[in-house]
Design an enzyme around this catalytic site. Structure first.
Site, PDB file in Angstrom:
ATOM      1  N   ASP A   1      -6.878  -1.546  -4.265  1.00 34.01           N
ATOM      2  CA  ASP A   1      -7.853  -1.165  -3.969  1.00 34.01           C
ATOM      3  C   ASP A   1      -8.633   0.303  -4.189  1.00 34.01           C
ATOM      4  OD1 ASP A   1      -6.984  -2.926  -1.825  1.00 34.01           O
ATOM      5  OD2 ASP A   1      -5.570  -1.251  -0.592  1.00 34.01           O
TER       6      ASP A   1
ATOM      7  N   ASP B   1       1.130  -1.264  -0.604  1.00 32.41           N
ATOM      8  CA  ASP B   1       0.052   0.087  -0.033  1.00 32.41           C
ATOM      9  C   ASP B   1       0.824   1.086   0.338  1.00 32.41           C
ATOM     10  OD1 ASP B   1      -2.422  -1.533   0.330  1.00 32.41           O
ATOM     11  OD2 ASP B   1      -2.599  -1.409   2.343  1.00 32.41           O
TER      12      ASP B   1
END
Length: 196
Positions: free
Chosen positions: A169, A155
């Site tokens: 995401d 991330d």
């Protein structure tokens, strides 16, 4: 005269009317699989673009940003910061990485099966986003450390006062949001519209 028309193939007026009546049905039948193939092509096209953007961004983050200071994009409001996430969204459930891997694989199988009945362009886009996002995070789960099916997702998009996330995401959230809108509007993946 009738014999000459039969030999050179001049259509009989009665049979011509029957042929014209049958033509729209045949055209509709042949257009149906073509329309579905186009929607499937859109689904997989969107999925490939979402997957490649996610994969490329993660490779860049790992190469250039991991083990370095975060990069401020908009002051303290938005930063790029490399984070490894073994859990689900928002870092929840880090002990269940294998389960999240199985769920992502199941989502991919369901989308692939649903594609056979797909006639709606908005649904094709939504499912393509879901598929690309699921594949992006599943790739991390399979190939990144600490091991196969236990890998931590990369991330890097870090808004202030919010969880760190990635492009996969984002694709999943956008696809899910679009599916909710389509469901509220009564549009099914096969193109039928329900008006309640």
């Amino acid at each position: 005269m009738a014999e000459a028309e039969r030999i050179i193939g001049t259509p009989d007026p009665d049979s011509a009317g029957a042929d014209e009546a049958a033509a729209p049905d045949e055209a509709a039948a042949s257009a149906e699989p073509t329309g579905r193939r186009r929607r499937i092509a859109v689904l997989f096209g969107v999925a490939v673009v979402a997957y490649l953007l996610d994969l490329g961004s993660k490779m860049l983050v790992v190469a250039k940003l991991e083990h370095h200071e975060p990069i401020e994009i908009i002051g303290d409001l938005l930063k790029f910061e490399a984070v490894r996430n073994a859990g689900a969204a928002f870092g929840i459930g880090e002990a269940f990485t294998v389960i999240f891997t199985v769920i992502a694989a199941a989502v991919i199988v369901v989308i692939a099966r649903l594609a056979r009945k797909l006639y709606s362009l908005p649904w094709a886009i939504a499912l393509g986003l879901l598929l690309g996002g699921a594949l992006g995070n599943l790739t991390d789960r399979i190939f990144r450390s600490p091991g196969v099916f236990e890998g931590a997702v990369v991330d890097f998009i870090a808004p202030a006062h919010f969880a760190v996330f990635n492009l996969a995401d984002s694709a999943i959230v956008c696809g899910g949001f679009l599916i909710v809108i389509l469901s509220f509007r009564g549009l099914d993946p096969d193109g039928t519209v329900h008006k309640d």
